[in-house]
Design an enzyme around this catalytic site. Structure first.
Site, PDB file in Angstrom:
ATOM      1  N   LYS A 111       4.750   4.240   0.573  1.00  0.00           N
ATOM      2  CA  LYS A 111       4.781   3.416  -0.648  1.00  0.00           C
ATOM      3  C   LYS A 111       6.151   3.409  -1.297  1.00  0.00           C
ATOM      4  O   LYS A 111       6.565   2.413  -1.879  1.00  0.00           O
ATOM      5  CB  LYS A 111       3.736   3.908  -1.640  1.00  0.00           C
ATOM      6  CG  LYS A 111       2.345   3.618  -1.170  1.00  0.00           C
ATOM      7  CD  LYS A 111       1.369   3.495  -2.304  1.00  0.00           C
ATOM      8  CE  LYS A 111       0.046   2.986  -1.768  1.00  0.00           C
ATOM      9  NZ  LYS A 111      -1.069   3.255  -2.621  1.00  0.00           N
ATOM     10  N   LYS A 192      -3.422  -0.447   8.330  1.00  0.00           N
ATOM     11  CA  LYS A 192      -4.769  -0.526   7.739  1.00  0.00           C
ATOM     12  C   LYS A 192      -4.897  -1.735   6.816  1.00  0.00           C
ATOM     13  O   LYS A 192      -3.908  -2.180   6.228  1.00  0.00           O
ATOM     14  CB  LYS A 192      -5.102   0.777   7.000  1.00  0.00           C
ATOM     15  CG  LYS A 192      -4.367   0.936   5.709  1.00  0.00           C
ATOM     16  CD  LYS A 192      -4.965   1.997   4.794  1.00  0.00           C
ATOM     17  CE  LYS A 192      -4.190   1.891   3.495  1.00  0.00           C
ATOM     18  NZ  LYS A 192      -4.417   2.826   2.487  1.00  0.00           N
ATOM     19  N   LYS A 195      -5.740  -3.348  -0.070  1.00  0.00           N
ATOM     20  CA  LYS A 195      -5.775  -4.277  -1.203  1.00  0.00           C
ATOM     21  C   LYS A 195      -4.408  -4.511  -1.812  1.00  0.00           C
ATOM     22  O   LYS A 195      -4.177  -5.507  -2.475  1.00  0.00           O
ATOM     23  CB  LYS A 195      -6.781  -3.839  -2.274  1.00  0.00           C
ATOM     24  CG  LYS A 195      -6.680  -2.414  -2.797  1.00  0.00           C
ATOM     25  CD  LYS A 195      -7.693  -2.198  -3.942  1.00  0.00           C
ATOM     26  CE  LYS A 195      -8.458  -0.895  -3.880  1.00  0.00           C
ATOM     27  NZ  LYS A 195      -7.693   0.323  -4.034  1.00  0.00           N
TER      28      LYS A 195
HETATM   29  P1  TYM Z   1      -8.055   3.514  -2.557  1.00  0.00           P
HETATM   30  O1  TYM Z   1      -8.338   2.932  -3.903  1.00  0.00           O
HETATM   31  O2  TYM Z   1      -6.841   3.049  -1.842  1.00  0.00           O
HETATM   32  O3  TYM Z   1      -9.288   3.280  -1.601  1.00  0.00           O
HETATM   33  C1  TYM Z   1     -10.613   3.586  -1.978  1.00  0.00           C
HETATM   34  C2  TYM Z   1     -11.371   4.123  -0.757  1.00  0.00           C
HETATM   35  O4  TYM Z   1     -11.362   3.166   0.284  1.00  0.00           O
HETATM   36  C3  TYM Z   1     -10.890   3.769   1.492  1.00  0.00           C
HETATM   37  N1  TYM Z   1     -10.148   2.761   2.264  1.00  0.00           N
HETATM   38  C4  TYM Z   1     -10.409   2.427   3.533  1.00  0.00           C
HETATM   39  N2  TYM Z   1     -11.343   2.873   4.409  1.00  0.00           N
HETATM   40  C5  TYM Z   1     -11.341   2.306   5.645  1.00  0.00           C
HETATM   41  N3  TYM Z   1     -10.472   1.344   6.040  1.00  0.00           N
HETATM   42  C6  TYM Z   1      -9.530   0.877   5.195  1.00  0.00           C
HETATM   43  N4  TYM Z   1      -8.691  -0.076   5.595  1.00  0.00           N
HETATM   44  C7  TYM Z   1      -9.461   1.428   3.872  1.00  0.00           C
HETATM   45  N5  TYM Z   1      -8.669   1.193   2.801  1.00  0.00           N
HETATM   46  C8  TYM Z   1      -9.095   2.015   1.826  1.00  0.00           C
HETATM   47  C9  TYM Z   1      -9.971   4.889   1.011  1.00  0.00           C
HETATM   48  O5  TYM Z   1      -9.798   5.867   2.008  1.00  0.00           O
HETATM   49  C10 TYM Z   1     -10.721   5.399  -0.199  1.00  0.00           C
HETATM   50  O6  TYM Z   1     -11.731   6.313   0.186  1.00  0.00           O
HETATM   51  N6  TYM Z   1      -6.078   7.968  -3.664  1.00  0.00           N
HETATM   52  C11 TYM Z   1      -7.337   7.223  -3.526  1.00  0.00           C
HETATM   53  C12 TYM Z   1      -8.133   7.157  -4.812  1.00  0.00           C
HETATM   54  C13 TYM Z   1      -8.489   8.472  -5.404  1.00  0.00           C
HETATM   55  C14 TYM Z   1      -9.485   9.361  -4.927  1.00  0.00           C
HETATM   56  C15 TYM Z   1      -9.470  10.454  -5.855  1.00  0.00           C
HETATM   57  C16 TYM Z   1     -10.348   9.340  -3.831  1.00  0.00           C
HETATM   58  C17 TYM Z   1      -7.931   9.021  -6.519  1.00  0.00           C
HETATM   59  N7  TYM Z   1      -8.539  10.207  -6.792  1.00  0.00           N
HETATM   60  C18 TYM Z   1     -10.331  11.528  -5.672  1.00  0.00           C
HETATM   61  C19 TYM Z   1     -11.206  10.418  -3.664  1.00  0.00           C
HETATM   62  C20 TYM Z   1     -11.185  11.507  -4.586  1.00  0.00           C
HETATM   63  C21 TYM Z   1      -6.995   5.794  -3.136  1.00  0.00           C
HETATM   64  O7  TYM Z   1      -5.916   5.333  -3.356  1.00  0.00           O
HETATM   65  O8  TYM Z   1      -8.049   5.098  -2.660  1.00  0.00           O
END
Ligand code: TYM
Length: 333
Positions: A111, A192, A195
């Site tokens: 990032k 991957k 969003k």
């Molecule tokens: P975020 O908001 O990017 O994504 C949310 C969840 O979706 C999953 N994900 C995917 N799974 C499969 N294929 C994909 N292409 C894909 N893109 C996203 C992510 O793995 C995630 O589970 N840092 C985290 C948010 C967060 C969090 C936490 C998660 C903050 N605090 C505590 C768990 C526990 C994030 O950016 O997810």
């Protein structure tokens, strides 16, 4: 009952990757576990953003979570910034993490890339994520594969804190699906689906029009061979379609591959399965979005429930590191 915690950032519209890789597991976990789910808006501040858009995306995301089946009667659903304990425990976690550890995070490297402005928050992001998880004495964290390294760090920080200051935190486990944990971009299947990525043809949104979903899957990049085989290394595009079809229909991607002679039929079936998967979510979303006040009120209630647990854990951590109780803390402790 195990405690389950997970979060999602309001940094753009929810993708099929989010749904298949994480949100469906959240919904399933509610049947058996004590679940806490969070719209992590503080995490969305780590990159440049528009304030009005952040507010709108936060409410939209909460509405999507309700539409996929996150049920506030059976779990705790809230917005991270409504529970100030997250920001406060994040500081203790920043002071537990080393610069070297944070620098090794591949998501930070990706990032930060060649961005002109890289915020301090983007660098310390995993410490906030650890705080999110540890505040709720979490046993299990359902996430997609891209969060694996952050979960490992969370475990390391919890263990280190416990060793230095005495048993304070539960050390959580990541729960990562075998199929669907890494949905890839349809136009560049080596990265991957995301969003925050600028790849409109490669990303399917959960609330996207079915005809547009079908078109994107039909135009998905495959390869110059014709054989349908599940081999993510050698055939990332075809394997991604097989994984999506498998995730949508509850089957095995390698086994599915044997049923297809060519890419056309695979794409047609994949598109149909994905459209069927998202259709009920889209219908439910339309109903819920008509009453944003009801959503806001559910979030208010959720924050109250979350705070009760978070305040106890924070008080424990504050005591452990040696912070002198102030009047508010001594009332709580
Ligand atoms: P975020 O908001 O990017 O994504 C949310 C969840 O979706 C999953 N994900 C995917 N799974 C499969 N294929 C994909 N292409 C894909 N893109 C996203 C992510 O793995 C995630 O589970 N840092 C985290 C948010 C967060 C969090 C936490 C998660 C903050 N605090 C505590 C768990 C526990 C994030 O950016 O997810």
């Amino acid at each position: 009952m195990a405690r389950v915690f997970s979060g999602i950032k309001p940094s753009g519209a929810v993708t099929l990757g989010n749904y298949v890789g994480a949100l469906r597991s959240w919904v399933a976990a509610q049947d058996e576990d004590d679940c806490v789910f969070c719209v992590v808006d503080l995490h969305a501040l780590t990159v440049p953003h528009d304030p009005a858009q952040l507010r709108a995306l936060t409410l939209e995301l909460a509405t999507v979570l309700l539409a996929v089946g996150v049920d506030p009667d059976r779990c705790t659903l809230f917005v991270q910034s409504h529970v100030h304990e997250h920001a406060e425990l994040a500081w203790l976690m920043e002071c537990t993490a080393s610069v070297g550890e944070l620098r090794r995070m591949t998501q930070f490297k990706e990032k930060a890339g060649d961005q002109e402005f890289v915020s301090g928050g983007l660098f310390t992001y995993p410490a906030l994520m650890a705080a999110d998880i540890l505040l709720y004495d979490t046993d299990r964290v359902p996430v997609g594969d891209d969060q694996r390294q952050h979960l490992e760090l969370t475990r390391d920080l919890a263990g280190r804190f416990n060793t230095r200051f005495g048993e304070t935190f539960v050390v959580p486990e990541a729960a990562i699906l075998r199929v669907g944990a890494r949905v890839m971009d349809l136009q560049d299947p080596t990265r991957k689906m995301s969003k925050s990525e600028d790849s409109p043809q490669g990303v399917i949104l959960l609330l996207e029009d079915p005809s547009s979903i079908e078109r994107k899957i039909r135009r998905a990049v495959t390869d110059t061979e014709t054989e349908v085989r599940y081999d993510p290394e050698a055939k990332p595009g075809v394997s991604n379609l097989l994984a999506l079809l498998a995730a949508a229909t509850g089957s095995d991607p390698a086994e599915l591959a044997g049923r297809y002679q060519g890419y056309g039929a695979l794409k047609a079936d994949c598109a149909e399965a994905v459209v069927e998967l998202v259709r009920p979510v889209q219908m439910r979303y339309a109903e819920l979005a008509a009453d944003p006040r009801a959503v806001a009120s559910l979030l208010g209630h959720g924050a109250g429930k979350a705070r009760a647990t978070a305040a106890e854990t924070l008080a424990r951590a504050r005591r452990a590191v040696g912070l002198l109780p102030g009047s508010a803390q001594s009332r709580r402790a």
